[in-house]
Write an enzyme that holds these catalytic residues in place. Structure first.
Site: not given
Length: 654
Positions: A286, A383, A411
């Protein structure tokens, strides 16, 4: 020197290039991202890690006939560059420019519109099974789902893996692991297992591994047999890092160097030829190519997940300019106010805990994590589990605060309905990023929560008008016995003094507050709508000599019926203001309350101002507010039109 990238106007332009040229294109894509995003801002680290991967995929596939799905989409900038949007990258996330994530309306190469994590595999299973259903041969129309950067912690990804394994769907999942280093030994061993797993006659051979273990000579096999099945499974897992996938009937390839174009192409060719579910596990860095991110460890990765505008020049970070000595301090961010308040609440009541779904700094709970780590929980991009976990805690007498962006809370709607509200559990839903959040666009705007929550029995919905009220409302939520939702916006507060811990007081549930008294018109704001109402009131007074009433509803459920009735009785026009959708929102709640409890004389016309019935684009919040008429100037204009001030006509119908 002329860049090869300047000749890449569509992905098919990669097909005739050598692997050396493809590697050069990947580096040119990376440099283009560093130069462009460093100037305008945007998602950064994950995109630098997928340059070679995007080049490798597009060099092998024929998009859009072949489908490449980029989970979340914040790692898809290289894909955008290679699919005809190279010269538009400088507009990304800008008002009227490229979308921040993949968007089907923007390009035929963006197969799915995404902004929430963990969905690409599910899309991929549906796409490939749809192709087969329409009679296409398995080798026609290849599908690749690129997932990673934490998205594999989302439960919906595993649901899709389960289905694809059961169906045998010929789908390739590229697991972009940007947190793992590559060991030469693991690489060599992985190449061996790749050959075994993908060979059409040998991939079932793994089933015989357990028997081979117990047949080892020198008494070793007998010893393993005595240690039992768990030990045998551990040994199998050690020698086969992809055993979890293979138990779900997927072939596993990895770990592949995600910055080696040749290695990626070899692995992907094998995966697509297998005609079965295959996961290609690639390791990327990353922030690859940008030293502060690449060499900064986890801290560097997090810091450069996104770049701020003008944060990079000539490939290097730009030092932040110190604020002038006489500069007025900026108001604190709502997120920080919440994070600091959570620490105080935990220290006031040791039953209080904070829960996040992989957004600790985004929700301010990183402050709690550092100060009170035992009272902090991160469940990953899950979630639903966050709210189920909170429900279990509440049943045990704990005071859970689930801090989740408004858009991501969608969600977990079933858990709100079935597990929290039905059982009347004392769970606090702290919704950051409520309202129009800006550059991330329609997938991230938090504009539906008022409407989707206020219809539920047992829940209380409230929103602060400023950062001080946020402190009072968090205390209110924690003292309340039952489900309660607290929404607050992204960005800075309005600059009011914060109360000391001793000054924080709970608010009476369902009680609003009149801030200014006036005539003819009453402006009733909810959350950020209060500041718009105050701005509009100033304009009406200063420019038109009209003194209007301004009130803060504070609660969308229950509505302060007494206040609403008074405003509707004493004024000819009642204006509701909310940074949420009008359909089923706060204004609708006020209208319903007055309609269901009619009072003689409470016959003011109602004008609702909020987010219209459409998805709102990306751009700076100020521009978006102007677009939808959610500004003090626009509200004042609507008021004047409604009462006929400019024409002398009677009040119109809202």
């Amino acid at each position: 020197m002329t860049r090869i990238l300047d000749r890449i106007d569509r992905p098919q332009d990669l097909h005739g290039l050598t692997e050396e040229q493809l590697a050069q294109v990947a580096q040119e894509v990376r440099e283009h991202i560093i130069d462009t995003v460093g100037e305008i801002g945007g998602h950064f680290g994950a995109n630098l890690g997928t340059c070679e991967l995007a080049v490798a995929l597009h060099s092998l596939l024929d998009s859009p006939r072949d489908k490449i799905l980029w989970d979340v989409g914040h790692q898809a900038y290289p894909h955008k560059i290679l699919t005809g949007r190279r010269d538009e990258l400088h507009t990304i996330r800008q008002y009227g420019g490229l979308a921040p994530f993949c968007a089907t309306f923007e390009s035929e190469h963006d197969i799915m519109g995404a902004g929430h994590a963990s969905t690409s595999i599910g899309y991929g299973v549906g796409l490939k099974e749809g192709m087969l259903l329409r009679g296409q041969k398995p080798q026609v129309g290849k599908v690749a789902a690129v997932i990673g950067d934490g998205s594999m912690t989302g439960g919906v990804a595993f649901e899709a893996i389960h289905q694809a394994g059961g169906l045998g769907t010929p789908l390739v999942v590229v697991l972009n692991d940007n947190g793992m280093s590559i060991s030469p030994n693991v690489g060599a061993l992985s190449r061996y297992f790749n050959r075994v797993r993908l060979h059409p006659k040998l991939w079932h051979a793994r089933e015989g591994m357990e028997k081979n273990l117990v047949d080892l000579p020198g008494g070793l096999g007998a010893a393993i047999e005595k240690l039992g099945p768990q030990f045998k499974e551990s040994i199998k897992a050690f020698w086969a890092p992809g055993l979890l996938w293979e138990e779900l009937d997927w072939a596993y390839m990895g770990v592949i160097d995600g910055h080696d174009v040749r290695a990626l192409r070899v692995a992907l060719k094998q995966a697509f030829a297998a005609e079965r579910p295959v996961v290609v596990h690639v390791a990327t860095v990353k922030g690859k190519g940008f030293a502060p991110a690449e060499e900064g460890g986890l801290e560097g990765m997090e810091q450069w997940h996104a770049a701020k505008p003008k944060s990079i020049a000539n490939g290097s970070p730009v030092a932040a300019k110190p604020a002038p000595a006489d500069a007025k301090p900026a108001p604190p961010q709502y997120t920080k106010v919440f994070g600091d308040a959570m620490v105080e609440e935990v220290r006031r009541d040791r039953r209080v805990v904070g829960i996040t779904a992989a957004m600790n700094s985004g929700t301010g709970l990183n402050i709690l994590q550092k100060a009170e780590p035992k009272h902090y929980f991160d469940v990953g991009i899950a979630e639903q589990q966050a709210l189920l976990f909170a429900s279990g805690l509440a049943l045990e007498g704990v005071k859970p605060v689930a801090a989740i962006y408004s858009t991501f809370l969608q969600r977990a709607y079933d858990q709100i309905v079935h597990d929290i509200c039905l059982q009347e559990l004392n769970v606090v839903l702290a919704m950051d990023r409520a309202g129009l959040v800006g550059d991330d666009g329609p997938t991230h705007h938090g504009v539906f929560d008022i409407a989707y929550l206020r219809s539920l029995p047992n829940i209380v919905c409230m929103a602060p008008r400023d950062e001080a009220m946020l402190r009072h409302m968090l205390r209110t939520a924690l003292l309340h016995d039952g489900p309660i939702a607290l929404r607050y916006p992204r960005g800075e507060g309005v600059g009011v003094p914060l109360p000391t811990p001793e000054e924080i007081r709970p608010i009476e549930i369902g009680r609003g507050e009149v801030l200014r008294e006036g005539t003819r018109v009453a402006l009733l704001g909810y959350g950020t709508g209060v500041q718009k109402a105050l701005d509009a009131a100033d304009r009406l007074r200063d420019e038109h000599g009209l003194e209007v009433t301004v009130a803060d509803a504070r609660f969308a459920k229950p509505i302060d019926l007494e206040l609403a009735t008074r405003l509707a009785t004493d004024h000819e026009l009642l204006v509701t203001l909310e940074e949420g959708v009008l359909a089923g929102g706060f204004g609708s709640a006020v209208w319903e309350a007055l309609n269901e409890h009619p009072t003689p004389g409470a016959d003011a016309r109602i004008l609702r101002i909020g987010v219209p019935d459409r998805y709102i684009t990306h751009g700076k919040p100020a521009l978006l507010h102007e677009e939808i008429g959610f500004t003090g100037e626009a509200v004042a204009r609507r008021v004047l039109e409604a009462i006929g001030a400019s024409t002398g006509t009677p009040v119109g119908t809202a």
